[in-house]
Motif scaffolding. Structure first.
Motif, short mmCIF file in Angstrom:
data_model
loop_
_atom_site.label_atom_id
_atom_site.label_comp_id
_atom_site.label_asym_id
_atom_site.label_seq_id
_atom_site.Cartn_x
_atom_site.Cartn_y
_atom_site.Cartn_z
N SER A 107 -3.46 2.57 -8.75
CA SER A 107 -3.58 3.34 -7.51
C SER A 107 -4.87 4.15 -7.46
O SER A 107 -5.29 4.57 -6.38
CB SER A 107 -2.37 4.27 -7.35
N VAL A 112 -6.93 -1.26 -5.14
CA VAL A 112 -6.02 -0.59 -4.21
C VAL A 112 -6.82 0.11 -3.11
O VAL A 112 -6.44 0.09 -1.93
CB VAL A 112 -5.10 0.40 -4.94
N GLU A 130 4.13 3.64 -5.98
CA GLU A 130 3.23 3.46 -7.12
C GLU A 130 3.94 3.71 -8.46
O GLU A 130 3.28 3.94 -9.47
CB GLU A 130 2.03 4.40 -7.00
#
Length: 456
Positions: A107, A112, A130
């Motif tokens: 993340s 991402v 996440e």
């Protein structure tokens, strides 16, 4: 006259066999029929009985053995920066509420970020999950499933390696079957292995590693904590709607993660290439919906398995037994993985037992084992078939040694006292182990784990 009639009919039966059965099946049927012919000479009065028996044998074997395979093609879009298009894809789908799944490390990384930028640019509403666990468990699957059920999402996006993509598949599946119990779709014998009948929501997979191939499969793997072994869900309905393969994403993998991804490719290519042929599997499913995702070696998979082995041989040095190893892990923390729990990555777990396993299976298809060793760089021109297993095992050990892979199961925390639990965790893996070209017993598995304790 009866003899002439019999041999005419026998000839027609043999032509049917050659047309509809593989070489090995033909040989088996010929042996059975020859025994019946010998019996005929002893008792000609049973002519019609023998003819009927031979016809029944053909019919029975035809319905017991699988004589076909199904190739379910994957929808893949490949190219540098291809992920930037994902917002437009979701917009084209009419997505109004997207679930984006990843893990806490990813993340914070560019793959991402690229996806989020594209979603924002094209006005796509989304929520992020996440908390995916690297090497997921039934518990982590269930947490993701709860999130999906509460969110009522219409499209799913998975950005990550196999752990993320598999978790997203499971979340999509159970959110689409809200009344199902968790074990309903888990592979038998651990779960009930029920067929998937309801439609799932679209899922776009954005892989960030190069080994899992989860963006192309209908399989989701997890650690079943009660058994301390991996199992999974296997059904074509899980296959992502689209896989967006951006090679730039792999640049963010630590070197050991890249190596373990390569080991995943190596071992699964070998397993596919040496698997039980598709037309020797049994029993034949009574309905196509029950046909397994793993069908055995076949002319199509052979092409890709050979190609994968050639890629591994060229590039790796540059940059059913694995399941209980990863599931039973106690203290080992693999290099290159930013996680808070002990972990043996799947690629590492498969490769540590590979020399012993392929030495064991070689006598069933030595030509293929030798061809694999040759593709991987070994000169097999003067090697006898009886030595195929040893040669392929030595080839694998050489690759692992050059890449500084841990020296067997002992090096990642296992001892001989752990072998019974490793064997116990392997036995339920019918989905994988039944495609082994060589049948095995618990004693065989025990010997294979013992041989894998030390590699060099």
């Amino acid at each position: 006259m009866l003899n002439i009639l019999f041999y005419t009919l026998l000839h027609e039966i043999q032509l049917f066999i050659m047309k509809h059965f593989s070489l090995n099946q033909c040989q088996s049927l010929s042996i059975i029929m020859n025994l019946n012919i010998q019996e005929l000479h002893h008792n000609i009065k049973d002519l019609y009985t023998i003819i009927i028996i031979n016809i029944i044998i053909i019919v029975v074997i035809h319905f017991i053995l699988v004589v076909l395979f199904q190739m379910a093609c994957s929808n893949i879009r490949y190219g540098a920066e291809v992920t930037k298009e994902i917002g437009m894809d979701l917009q084209n789908m009419g997505a109004r509420n997207v679930c984006l799944m990843t893990d806490r490390t990813l993340s914070q990384l560019p793959p991402v970020g690229v996806v989020l930028d594209s979603l924002t640019k094209h006005g796509v509403e989304y929520k992020i999950y996440e908390d995916v666990r690297v090497e997921p468990t039934d518990k982590s699957f269930k947490a993701a499933i709860d999130f999906a059920k509460q969110g009522h999402f219409d499209v799913y996006v998975a950005v990550g390696g196999g752990s993320v993509i598999d978790t997203c598949k499971a979340a999509n599946l159970y959110a689409s079957h809200p009344e199902a119990e968790f074990l309903d779709f888990v592979n038998a014998p651990i779960g009930k292995g029920k067929p998937i009948t309801a439609s799932l929501k679209p899922l776009i997979a954005v892989p960030t590693t190069a080994g899992t191939g989860s963006e192309t499969t209908g399989v989701a793997i997890f650690d079943f904590e009660n058994l301390k072994a991996k199992t999974g869900i296997a059904n074509r309905a899980l296959k992502p709607t689209l896989g967006m393969v951006d090679p730039l994403h792999t640049l963010h993998m630590p070197s050991r993660v890249a190596a373990n991804s390569g080991f995943d490719v190596l071992c699964h290519a070998l397993e596919s290439f040496t698997a039980l042929p598709y037309n020797l599997r049994s029993p034949c499913p009574s309905n196509p919906i029950n046909r397994p995702a793993y069908q055995g070696s076949n002319p199509i998979s052979d092409v890709w398995a050979r190609h994968a082995l050639k890629i591994v041989a060229k590039y790796l040095k540059r940059h059913g037994m694995s399941y209980p190893i990863a599931g039973n892990v106690k203290t080992h923390r693999a290099r290159g993985y930013n996680v808070e729990h002990p972990i043996v990555p799947h690629g590492l777990s498969v490769v540590l037992t590979s020399p012993a396993v392929f030495a064991f299976t070689a006598n069933m298809c030595p030509e293929r084992h030798l061809e694999a060793a040759q593709i991987l760089g070994t000169d097999v021109s003067n090697i006898k078939k009886d030595d195929a297993g040893r040669v392929l095992a030595d080839t694998l050990r050489s690759i692992l040694y050059d890449l500084e892979v841990e020296d067997g199961l002992f090096a990642i925390g296992y001892t001989k006292e752990d072998i019974p639990s490793l064997v116990k965790g392997t036995i339920p893996q019918e989905r994988v182990t039944k495609l082994s070209p060589r049948a095995h017993t618990e004693e065989d598995l025990t010997a294979l784990f013992a041989a894998s304790m030390k590699l060099y």
